[in-house]
Design an enzyme around this catalytic site. Structure first.
Site, PDB file in Angstrom:
ATOM      1  N   LYS A 194      -6.993  -4.946  -3.196  1.00 20.14           N
ATOM      2  CA  LYS A 194      -7.773  -5.479  -2.068  1.00 20.14           C
ATOM      3  C   LYS A 194      -8.758  -4.424  -1.577  1.00 20.14           C
ATOM      4  O   LYS A 194      -8.577  -3.234  -1.853  1.00 20.14           O
ATOM      5  CB  LYS A 194      -6.838  -5.901  -0.927  1.00 20.14           C
ATOM      6  N   CYS A 204      -2.100  -2.763   7.490  1.00 21.60           N
ATOM      7  CA  CYS A 204      -1.939  -3.640   6.334  1.00 21.60           C
ATOM      8  C   CYS A 204      -0.621  -4.399   6.313  1.00 21.60           C
ATOM      9  O   CYS A 204      -0.574  -5.549   5.881  1.00 21.60           O
ATOM     10  CB  CYS A 204      -2.185  -2.845   5.053  1.00 21.60           C
ATOM     11  N   HIS A 229     -10.631   0.780  -2.897  1.00 18.16           N
ATOM     12  CA  HIS A 229     -12.006   0.777  -2.410  1.00 18.16           C
ATOM     13  C   HIS A 229     -12.992   1.418  -3.387  1.00 18.16           C
ATOM     14  O   HIS A 229     -12.668   2.419  -4.042  1.00 18.16           O
ATOM     15  CB  HIS A 229     -12.091   1.561  -1.101  1.00 18.16           C
ATOM     16  N   ASP A 273      -4.597  -0.769  -1.797  1.00 14.13           N
ATOM     17  CA  ASP A 273      -5.904  -0.642  -1.182  1.00 14.13           C
ATOM     18  C   ASP A 273      -6.770  -0.014  -2.287  1.00 14.13           C
ATOM     19  O   ASP A 273      -6.364   0.982  -2.901  1.00 14.13           O
ATOM     20  CB  ASP A 273      -5.761   0.298   0.028  1.00 14.13           C
ATOM     21  N   ASP A 282       0.790  -1.246   0.000  1.00 17.02           N
ATOM     22  CA  ASP A 282       0.000   0.000   0.000  1.00 17.02           C
ATOM     23  C   ASP A 282       0.823   1.298   0.000  1.00 17.02           C
ATOM     24  O   ASP A 282       0.516   2.231   0.759  1.00 17.02           O
ATOM     25  CB  ASP A 282      -0.972   0.013   1.197  1.00 17.02           C
ATOM     26  N   HIS A 340     -10.606   6.962   1.548  1.00 23.22           N
ATOM     27  CA  HIS A 340      -9.229   6.832   1.061  1.00 23.22           C
ATOM     28  C   HIS A 340      -9.139   5.768  -0.014  1.00 23.22           C
ATOM     29  O   HIS A 340      -9.977   4.881  -0.088  1.00 23.22           O
ATOM     30  CB  HIS A 340      -8.289   6.471   2.227  1.00 23.22           C
TER      31      HIS A 340
HETATM   32  C1  VGL Z   1      -4.778   0.714   5.632  1.00 18.14           C
HETATM   33  C2  VGL Z   1      -6.335   1.611   7.054  1.00 18.14           C
HETATM   34  C3  VGL Z   1      -7.316   1.474   6.101  1.00 18.14           C
HETATM   35  C4  VGL Z   1      -3.355   0.311   5.401  1.00 18.14           C
HETATM   36  C5  VGL Z   1      -5.756   0.559   4.674  1.00 18.14           C
HETATM   37  O1  VGL Z   1      -2.915   0.259   4.232  1.00 18.14           O
HETATM   38  O2  VGL Z   1      -2.641   0.035   6.393  1.00 18.14           O
HETATM   39  N1  VGL Z   1      -5.076   1.225   6.819  1.00 18.14           N
HETATM   40  N2  VGL Z   1      -7.010   0.948   4.904  1.00 18.14           N
HETATM   41 ZN    ZN Z   2      -8.476   0.944   3.323  1.00 21.29          ZN
END
Ligand code: VGL
Ligand code: ZN
Length: 208
Positions: free
Chosen positions: A107, A152, A49, A47, A9, A82
Site C-alpha cells: 500500500k 495503520c 512508498h 507500507d 506493517d 520511510h
Molecule cells: C504508518 C505512518 C506513515 C503505519 C505508515 O504503518 O502506521 N504510519 N506510514
Molecule cells: Zn507510510
C-alpha cells in the site's frame, strides 16, 4: 469459521533503529510468531512508498516531519522518508516467520495519496485487493496486530469493520507512534466503537 491474521506493517523502518521507529515496536515480533499457527491464513501488509511519496516531509519545501499539509485535497501529516520500495527499511523485520505468511499486500504506492489502511487509500478511492481476497477465501473473522496502533492498525481495523468482517484487535500485539499523548488509547476506543473486539493472545489460543 474461517479466520485470518493480518500483520500490519511489521517492517524495519517501524522498529527501533528504523526511519519511523515505533517505540518498542520490535517487541511484537515473538507474539506474531507465536500465534500465526492459530489461523487459516496469515496476511502481511507492507507500507511501500516511491522515494518521492507526498507523505514525506522531504518532498515539501521548508516542511518538517510532524507538519501538516494538504495532499491532493486531503489533510496529510508529514513523516520522515520511510518504507521506500525495495529498500532494507521496507522489508519485513528479520525474525518474523515469513514462511508462514500466505500473502502480502502493498500500500502507499501512489505518490499523491497516503494509505494507512491495508484495504483502501486514505480517500477510499482505490483498494489493495485485500478485501476481495479475504472474501474469496471465505474469511469471516480477522484478527489484527502490528504497527502502528494509531495509524495503520487503526485504519485497517476500521475498514475491516466497514467491509463486514468480525474484527479482533490483539492487544499485546500492537504498538503506536503517539505523535500526541493518548493517541493509542483514543485509537483503541475508536476501534471498539466501530465494533472491533479487543482480545488477548490467551483468548485466541483457547477460542480458535
Ligand atoms: C504508518 C505512518 C506513515 C503505519 C505508515 O504503518 O502506521 N504510519 N506510514
Ligand atoms: Zn507510510
Amino acid at each position: 469459521m474461517k479466520n485470518a491474521l493480518i500483520l500490519v506493517d511489521i517492517q524495519n523502518d517501524f522498529i527501533p533503529g528504523g526511519a519511523l521507529a515505533v517505540p518498542d515496536g520490535d517487541s511484537i515480533i515473538p507474539i506474531a510468531n507465536k500465534i500465526m499457527g492459530n489461523f487459516d491464513i496469515v496476511i502481511a501488509t507492507q507500507d511501500w512508498h516511491p522515494s518521492n511519496h507526498g507523505s514525506f516531509a522531504s518532498q515539501h519545501l521548508g516542511r518538517m516531519p510532524g507538519d501538516i499539509v494538504k495532499l491532493n485535497g486531503l489533510t496529510q501529516l508529514l513523516w520522515p522518508d520511510h518504507c521506500i520500495q525495495n529498500t532494507k527499511g521496507a522489508k519485513l523485520v528479520p525474525g518474523l516467520n515469513i514462511d508462514q505468511i500466505t500473502k502480502i499486500f502493498h500500500k502507499g504506492m501512489e505518490k499523491d495519496i497516503d494509505s494507512y489502511s491495508g484495504f483502501y487509500d486514505n480517500a477510499w478511492k482505490k483498494d489493495t485487493g485485500l478485501g476481495n481476497y479475504l472474501k474469496q477465501q471465505n474469511i469471516e473473522q480477522i484478527s489484527i496486530m502490528g504497527l502502528a496502533t494509531d495509524y495503520c492498525v487503526k485504519f485497517t481495523a476500521l475498514d475491516a469493520r466497514k467491509l463486514g468482517f468480525m474484527t479482533n484487535l490483539i492487544k499485546e500485539g500492537i504498538r503506536g507512534v503517539e505523535v500526541n499523548k493518548k493517541d493509542c488509547k483514543k485509537a483503541v476506543a475508536e476501534m471498539e466503537n466501530a465494533g472491533v473486539k479487543v482480545i488477548s493472545t490467551n483468548d485466541l489460543v483457547k477460542k480458535l
